[in-house]
Design an enzyme around this catalytic site. Structure first.
Site, PDB file in Angstrom:
ATOM      1  N   TYR A 110     -34.325 -19.574  -8.882  1.00  0.00           N
ATOM      2  CA  TYR A 110     -35.630 -19.157  -8.340  1.00  0.00           C
ATOM      3  C   TYR A 110     -35.547 -18.834  -6.854  1.00  0.00           C
ATOM      4  O   TYR A 110     -36.396 -19.254  -6.069  1.00  0.00           O
ATOM      5  CB  TYR A 110     -36.694 -20.225  -8.602  1.00  0.00           C
ATOM      6  CG  TYR A 110     -36.787 -20.682 -10.039  1.00  0.00           C
ATOM      7  CD1 TYR A 110     -36.661 -19.778 -11.099  1.00  0.00           C
ATOM      8  CD2 TYR A 110     -36.999 -22.019 -10.361  1.00  0.00           C
ATOM      9  CE1 TYR A 110     -36.742 -20.196 -12.419  1.00  0.00           C
ATOM     10  CE2 TYR A 110     -37.085 -22.447 -11.685  1.00  0.00           C
ATOM     11  CZ  TYR A 110     -36.952 -21.533 -12.701  1.00  0.00           C
ATOM     12  OH  TYR A 110     -37.039 -21.946 -14.012  1.00  0.00           O
ATOM     13  N   HIS A 111     -34.529 -18.053  -6.481  1.00  0.00           N
ATOM     14  CA  HIS A 111     -34.340 -17.658  -5.086  1.00  0.00           C
ATOM     15  C   HIS A 111     -34.301 -16.136  -4.924  1.00  0.00           C
ATOM     16  O   HIS A 111     -33.400 -15.602  -4.264  1.00  0.00           O
ATOM     17  CB  HIS A 111     -33.041 -18.261  -4.539  1.00  0.00           C
ATOM     18  CG  HIS A 111     -33.043 -19.747  -4.498  1.00  0.00           C
ATOM     19  ND1 HIS A 111     -31.874 -20.500  -4.420  1.00  0.00           N
ATOM     20  CD2 HIS A 111     -34.058 -20.651  -4.509  1.00  0.00           C
ATOM     21  CE1 HIS A 111     -32.185 -21.789  -4.402  1.00  0.00           C
ATOM     22  NE2 HIS A 111     -33.495 -21.902  -4.458  1.00  0.00           N
TER      23      HIS A 111
END
Length: 560
Positions: free
Chosen positions: A469-470
């Site tokens: 989730y970057h």
């Protein structure tokens, strides 16, 4: 409703809350902050241990997913982004990692002049209130509180993981956010007195007290208003009605690496072919908008634990109730931590100047939805290579702001990325096989001992890898001669006046670490640029590099 402001900020996330505070701080400027989500006053956001709930909630996050990823056998990966005050800093894992000094030197090498480590370090320090006090690398009186959770006191597995790393020939580091990132050591988190230290709690809470600041929640910004390639305001929907507000000085998009791309493209700024295909009239052809998209991937490397000491024994509703009750009454205990209290950063091969693999250690074996992976006790490391070569894109599919954009990361699309994963799996297995883990380590759950050859590892990774989730780098800063640079070195949109982007999309390359800390740093520095303040003086602090990095993958020899 007041219609004219000096500054309009779109998105109350990791960057937007920082800008709201800093731009309104003097009282000389009127600031409007627009946020699609609502309040962050929920126990599921504020209690650190509850981190898996907001991330998987429609209420608090945009539940995006990727297009089918060809090199993951067509899988579509989850890509949640914060839709609440604090943005992704209110739904993330609270891990505080700045990145390696060389990541920021790399930014400058890529054309982001003035964003080297010496220039960025003072802004990391200005933002931070480190629990152990100020030093040459850490800040002591900033808005953002950081700590080491329960300092590894509640479970012996944290220390065992660090000892295993040392036995495998890697160094120990007392502060990966300071002089030496490389090695094994305690992990840091954005938690204050047992409560999540989001940018909403740290920064926005200060801005809310000022008469020159206005926050409107539940707002979906439709487009940036442009007059002759000059940003003059925004159009947004509030309670079913279209409204407009105007900016005397600047409009700033802090909507994130997906949202900022979507907003620029809906406003007619981006690759001409993408805009025309979506039915949007091109206003300014800027081919890099939505390109250069990068992300981190990770897997959960899991083992059974031979001792009944892991968090798997705390997942029943009665135990959760006790943890929650203790947290409500005292803000202490297992509810007051994200449980990632030891970690590591290593290099996967000789010739790498700085680490490219990151470990989060967790004294539990869990699934991605926060449930137990199996009956019994276990532990896991979240691990993956952090400097991928693969590049993707974000593209709107229509002129309707409600339609989710097309997100394609092209994960594992290069041989180097695939080889990094093979190295990662084998190095992790070697580390966890060291003597320090003997009294705890049971059977390997996953990948499993039958996953050993290149082909077996490649297939297992394809089937099991998930996003960390970057998402980042989709509106990158760059040099004047870089046709794919969306922004100049002051985060100004090229070819459009009075418009900036300030969030993780501005990164030229993804850093070796989680994104919240560098995003906050970028917003701190951008605030000074927006206000035409003299930037903080560069800080020439030393940074540790492995003496033999050109010829050795690690500094010592493994015991096993």
């Amino acid at each position: 409703m007041q219609q004219h402001y000096d500054y309009i900020i779109v998105g109350a996330g990791s960057a937007g809350c920082v800008l709201a505070d800093r731009l309104s701080e003097s009282g000389d400027h009127s600031v409007l902050l627009l946020e699609a989500g609502g309040s962050d006053k929920s126990i599921f956001i504020q209690m650190p241990t509850a981190l898996s709930y907001p991330m998987n909630s429609e209420k608090y996050a945009w539940q995006f997913e990727t297009d089918a990823e060809a090199d993951l056998d067509g899988r579509r990966l989850h890509c949640p982004r914060g839709k609440v005050l604090g943005g992704s800093s209110s739904i993330n894992g609270m891990v505080y990692v700045r990145g390696h000094a060389c990541d920021f030197d790399e930014w400058e090498e890529q054309g982001a002049k003035g964003w080297n480590y010496q220039a960025c370090l003072p802004y990391f320090r200005r933002a931070e209130n480190w629990i152990d006090g100020e030093d040459e690398y850490r800040g002591g009186d900033g808005p953002l509180s950081t700590c080491a959770g329960n300092k590894m006191t509640l479970n012996p597995l944290y220390r065992a993981f660090i000892d295993a790393g040392k036995e495998a020939g890697y160094p120990e580091t007392s502060d990966y956010n300071g002089y030496q990132q490389e090695g094994f050591g305690p992990m840091h988190m954005t938690v204050k007195n047992g409560v999540r230290a989001s940018t909403s709690n740290a920064y926005l809470s200060r801005a809310k007290k000022r008469s020159n600041f206005k926050l409107i929640k539940g707002v979906v910004v439709q487009r940036i208003l442009l007059e002759e390639k000059r940003a003059v305001g925004v159009e947004f929907e509030l309670a079913g009605e279209l409204r407009t507000c105007f900016a005397k000085n600047e409009v700033i998009s802090s909507a994130g690496s997906i949202g900022s791309v979507q907003l620029l493209q809906l406003s007619g700024i981006g690759p001409k072919t993408v805009l025309e295909k979506a039915g949007v009239t091109p206003v300014h052809h800027l081919p890099g908008v939505g390109q250069n998209l990068q992300d981190h991937l990770e897997v959960y490397f899991q083992y059974h634990c031979q001792k009944p000491i892991t968090l798997n024994g705390k997942l029943d509703w009665f135990s959760k109730g006790l943890i929650g009750a203790e947290w409500i009454l005292t803000r202490k205990g297992l509810g007051a931590t994200n449980h990632f209290e030891s970690c590591a950063f290593i290099r996967s091969r000789a010739g790498l100047k700085w680490p490219n693999i990151q470990y989060h250690f967790l004294p539990a074996a869990m699934r991605y939805d926060g449930q137990a992976a199996f009956d019994g006790h276990g532990f896991q490391v979240h691990v993956g290579p952090n400097k991928p070569e693969s590049r993707g894109r974000v593209e709107i599919v229509s002129a309707n702001p409600s339609d989710k954009p097309k997100i394609q990361f092209n994960y594992l699309s290069t041989e180097r990325d695939r080889q990094d994963w093979r190295d990662c799996i084998r190095l992790t297995r070697e580390i966890l096989a060291q003597p320090a883990m003997d009294e705890f380590r049971g059977e390997e759950i996953q990948p499993g001992i039958n996953v050993a050859t290149d082909a077996e590892i490649d297939q297992w990774v394809k089937e099991n890898v998930e996003s960390a989730y970057h998402p980042s780098c989709s509106c990158k800063m760059g040099a004047d001669d870089d046709p794919m640079a969306v922004l100049d070195e002051e985060c100004r949109v090229r070819g459009i006046t009075n418009l900036r982007v300030v969030d993780s999309s501005v990164f030229p390359t993804i850093p070796n670490g989680n994104l919240n800390a560098p995003t906050i740093m970028v917003a701190e520095r951008a605030a000074d640029l927006i206000l035409h303040k003299q930037p903080l003086p560069p800080q020439r602090s030393k940074v540790w590099l492995a003496p033999s990095w050109e010829t050795q993958q690690r500094t010592g020899e493994p015991m096993r």
